[in-house]
Design an enzyme around this catalytic site. Structure first.
Site, short mmCIF file in Angstrom:
data_model
loop_
_atom_site.label_atom_id
_atom_site.label_comp_id
_atom_site.label_asym_id
_atom_site.label_seq_id
_atom_site.Cartn_x
_atom_site.Cartn_y
_atom_site.Cartn_z
N ASP A 98 0.90 -1.21 0.09
CA ASP A 98 -0.03 0.10 -0.05
C ASP A 98 0.84 1.31 0.03
O ASP A 98 1.88 1.29 0.79
CB ASP A 98 -0.92 0.16 1.06
CG ASP A 98 -2.35 0.61 1.07
OD1 ASP A 98 -2.33 1.59 0.35
OD2 ASP A 98 -3.15 -0.22 1.15
N ASP A 203 -3.09 4.55 -2.39
CA ASP A 203 -4.11 5.12 -1.87
C ASP A 203 -4.52 6.36 -2.20
O ASP A 203 -3.64 7.56 -2.34
CB ASP A 203 -3.73 5.15 -0.18
CG ASP A 203 -4.80 5.48 0.95
OD1 ASP A 203 -5.49 4.72 0.89
OD2 ASP A 203 -4.68 6.66 1.17
N GLU A 257 -6.19 3.73 -5.93
CA GLU A 257 -7.33 3.78 -5.38
C GLU A 257 -7.91 5.38 -5.85
O GLU A 257 -7.24 6.39 -5.18
CB GLU A 257 -7.69 3.64 -4.16
CG GLU A 257 -8.99 3.73 -2.96
CD GLU A 257 -8.96 4.47 -1.99
OE1 GLU A 257 -9.81 4.16 -1.04
OE2 GLU A 257 -8.12 5.07 -1.41
N HIS A 324 -11.18 -3.25 2.90
CA HIS A 324 -11.16 -3.02 4.28
C HIS A 324 -12.17 -1.66 4.73
O HIS A 324 -12.27 -1.41 5.73
CB HIS A 324 -9.67 -2.54 4.81
CG HIS A 324 -8.94 -1.64 4.05
ND1 HIS A 324 -8.86 -1.32 2.76
CD2 HIS A 324 -8.78 -0.29 4.41
CE1 HIS A 324 -8.38 -0.44 2.48
NE2 HIS A 324 -8.34 0.45 3.34
N ASP A 325 -12.61 -1.04 3.52
CA ASP A 325 -13.40 0.41 3.82
C ASP A 325 -14.86 -0.07 3.66
O ASP A 325 -15.74 0.82 3.84
CB ASP A 325 -12.97 1.42 2.77
CG ASP A 325 -11.63 1.79 3.06
OD1 ASP A 325 -11.23 1.71 4.16
OD2 ASP A 325 -10.84 2.18 2.25
C1 GLC Z 1 -8.23 5.12 1.70
C2 GLC Z 1 -8.19 4.03 2.43
C3 GLC Z 1 -8.88 4.22 3.52
C4 GLC Z 1 -8.33 5.22 4.49
C5 GLC Z 1 -8.11 6.88 3.59
C6 GLC Z 1 -7.04 7.55 4.11
O1 GLC Z 1 -9.57 5.41 1.36
O2 GLC Z 1 -8.65 2.75 1.88
O3 GLC Z 1 -8.83 3.14 4.81
O4 GLC Z 1 -8.86 5.42 5.64
O5 GLC Z 1 -7.70 6.17 2.38
O6 GLC Z 1 -5.92 7.26 3.95
#
Ligand code: GLC
Ligand code: CA
Length: 544
Positions: A98, A203, A257, A324-325
């Site tokens: 990540d 991320d 992401e 995980h979100d």
């Molecule tokens: C992304 C991650 C999430 C995190 C956010 C801030 O959306 O998947 O878990 O809280 O970024 O880093």
């Protein structure tokens, strides 16, 4: 850019804190992951995405990094990490790290130094002077809202200025107008690639460059201000530079992401060589669970439309129903009470036969469900906790505030992995006090019993991944959408073989599409029915 290996493998996302605890402290760790690599190999996994294992004060459990080159001691050491790379390589499993570079932790050395305006680190972050409202009271520099409730700005008493944090106030955003920040990031990436990483899950990568700091429009359904930083020209430019200087020379893979990404933006990122593929979120808005006040009923029609739209418009998607979100997919899009196994297998069928790189999230392959949290004291997710507080500030009584917070709570996906029916913690840990509670359904839903079971969800995943891994059409074939009922998804993959898939997205009996025949390769019902589709029925055919 990576060579094309990412188009052939099935990815598995590990959330290290909840995967496997090797030393009985109630927290998952790297040695725990190593001990399960054979299990992943058996499942047919070709690549792992590891959620953050870096040093972190855990306000957002690793998505707030205080040292990019250190492992959080709870998870192990750099030597453990090297061992993980080596053991994965032995099994031909790629490892994707990540990369959290939109922000650091406020505990990062850079941010500590940044509070001295004469320090070279000051300009690593985004500082603005306060504004005044009509009554002359001090207010933040603009009206942007944080993803985790409240203003996106926090006053820093040392400097008298505000710093930007799109996420929690302990997650200050880095300043991508400063070339030094980009160089730091490149060095961090080289550090992990040199150690053995095969790429990065980046991320919130499409928000790193903020176009302007004007007030945002928007309302409670959007993140106010986001139009000034979603998928900007600046983020495209920086990603191209990082590709040129780091990713391409290493042949490293990237999946972005990309929050709030449109089809046009996704195509830009992919086609202009910024990222190999992206995670998009339209299909996660089919039940609108992110808006705490409105828990809208899930719409299979919307799911179908969204999946088809992205399949047709984007050359190579990153496919997922969970991470995980997100809430557990079988709880959101399936039916845990009446058709747990059928619906979990139907979702697996779609995930693993659409065009793109599929990502299975830990526990999805056994149909893990959302958890019933007894009280807010069991909850650790900053997003849910902040929502709970904010709701109460608006005068909402605690039980209702809890209900609303649970609508967005990310801990549903973060309860420990259910390995076995063993007490006390379902095989996750030898301790009975785990960082999040183990879902009490672990006695029925766990890996060990499913490895033994003939018709288990886990067995279905294993067979399906094997099929995908050995079928060119499923890996890289084109996709043709077939006419079907609005709540039935049907398509054909054309490659060296011709493979058709039909999936009933609902718990109702629905008509099957016309003319679908051929050899049944897999189905979540064992017997042939021949009269339309049963609840959540999904079948894969080889066309002759
Ligand atoms: C992304 C991650 C999430 C995190 C956010 C801030 O959306 O998947 O878990 O809280 O970024 O880093
Ligand atoms: Ca541990």
């Amino acid at each position: 850019m990576a060579s094309n290996w990412f188009k052939r493998v099935v990815f598995y996302q590990i959330y290290p804190r909840s995967f496997c605890d090797s030393n009985g402290d109630g927290i998952g760790d790297i040695q725990g992951i190593i001990s399960k690599l054979d299990y992943l190999k058996g499942l047919g996994i070709g690549a792992v995405w590891l959620s953050p294992v870096y040093k972190s004060p855990n306000k957002d459990f690793g998505y707030d990094i205080s040292d990019y080159r250190e492992i959080n001691p709870e998870y192990g050491t750099l030597d453990d990490m090297k061992q993980l790379f080596a053991e994965a390589k032995k099994r031909d499993i790629k490892v994707v790290m990540d990369l959290v570079i939109n922000h650091t932790s406020s505990e990062h050395r850079w941010f500590k130094e940044a509070q001295d305006p004469s320090s070279p680190y000051h300009d690593y972050y985004i500082w603005k002077d306060p504004k005044k409202d009509k009554l002359g009271r001090e207010i933040p520099p603009n009206n942007w809202r944080s993803y985790f409730s409240g203003s996106a700005w926090e006053k820093n008493e040392t400097t008298g200025k505000y710093y930007l944090h799109i996420f929690g106030k302990h997650q200050p955003d880095l300043n991508y107008r400063n070339p030094k920040v980009i160089e730091e990031v490149k060095d961090v990436m080289r550090f992990w690639l040199d150690m053995g990483a095969d790429g990065f899950r980046c991320d919130v990568i499409n928000i790193i460059y903020k176009d302007s700091f004007e007030d945002g429009t928007g309302n409670f359904t959007t993140i106010v201000g986001s139009e000034h930083y979603y998928s900007t020209e600046g983020s495209v430019r920086i990603l191209k530079e990082i590709q040129r200087d780091v990713l391409r020379p290493y042949g490293a893979f990237t999946v972005g992401e990309t929050t709030g990404v449109t089809i046009d933006a996704a195509n830009r990122f992919i086609n202009e060589g910024c990222l190999d593929t992206v995670f998009s979120f339209d299909h996660m808005a089919t039940d609108e669970w992110r808006i705490p006040l409105f828990k809208v009923k899930y719409s299979p029609e919307k799911m179908k439309k969204s999946l088809i739209k992205w399949q047709q418009a984007v050359g190579w998607n990153a496919l997922f129903f969970e991470n995980h979100d997100q809430h557990r997919s079988v709880s959101r899009f399936g039916d845990v009470d009446r058709y747990h196994d059928e619906s979990a297998k139907m979702l697996a069928t779609v995930l693993l036969t659409l065009k793109g790189s599929p990502f299975v999230y830990q526990g999805q392959e056994i149909g893990m469900t959302n958890n019933k949290f007894k009280s807010m004291s069991e909850v650790k997710d900053i997003d849910a906790l902040n929502t709970y507080q904010t709701m109460q500030l608006y005068g909402i009584v605690p039980p209702l505030a809890k209900k609303l917070a649970m609508n967005i709570c990310r801990d549903h996906a973060r309860t420990p992995m259910q390995w076995s029916s063993d007490e006390p913690s379902g095989g996750f840990s030898s301790s009975d006090s785990t960082w999040l509670p183990v879902n009490r359904n672990f006695r029925n839903i766990n890996v060990a019993s499913q490895l033994d079971g003939q018709d288990s969800i886990n067995k279905y995943y294993t067979d399906l991944i094997k099929l995908r891994n050995s079928t060119n059409a499923l890996q890289v074939g084109d996709v043709e959408v077939l006419d079907s009922h609005s709540q039935v998804l049907a398509y054909t993959r054309h490659g060296e073989e011709t493979i058709s898939v039909v999936a009933n997205l609902t718990g109702k009996y629905l008509p099957a599409p016309e003319g679908l025949q051929g050899e049944v390769l897999m189905s979540n019902y064992s017997d042939d029915h021949g009269k339309g589709l049963r609840p959540f029925e999904a079948t894969i055919y080889r066309q002759s």
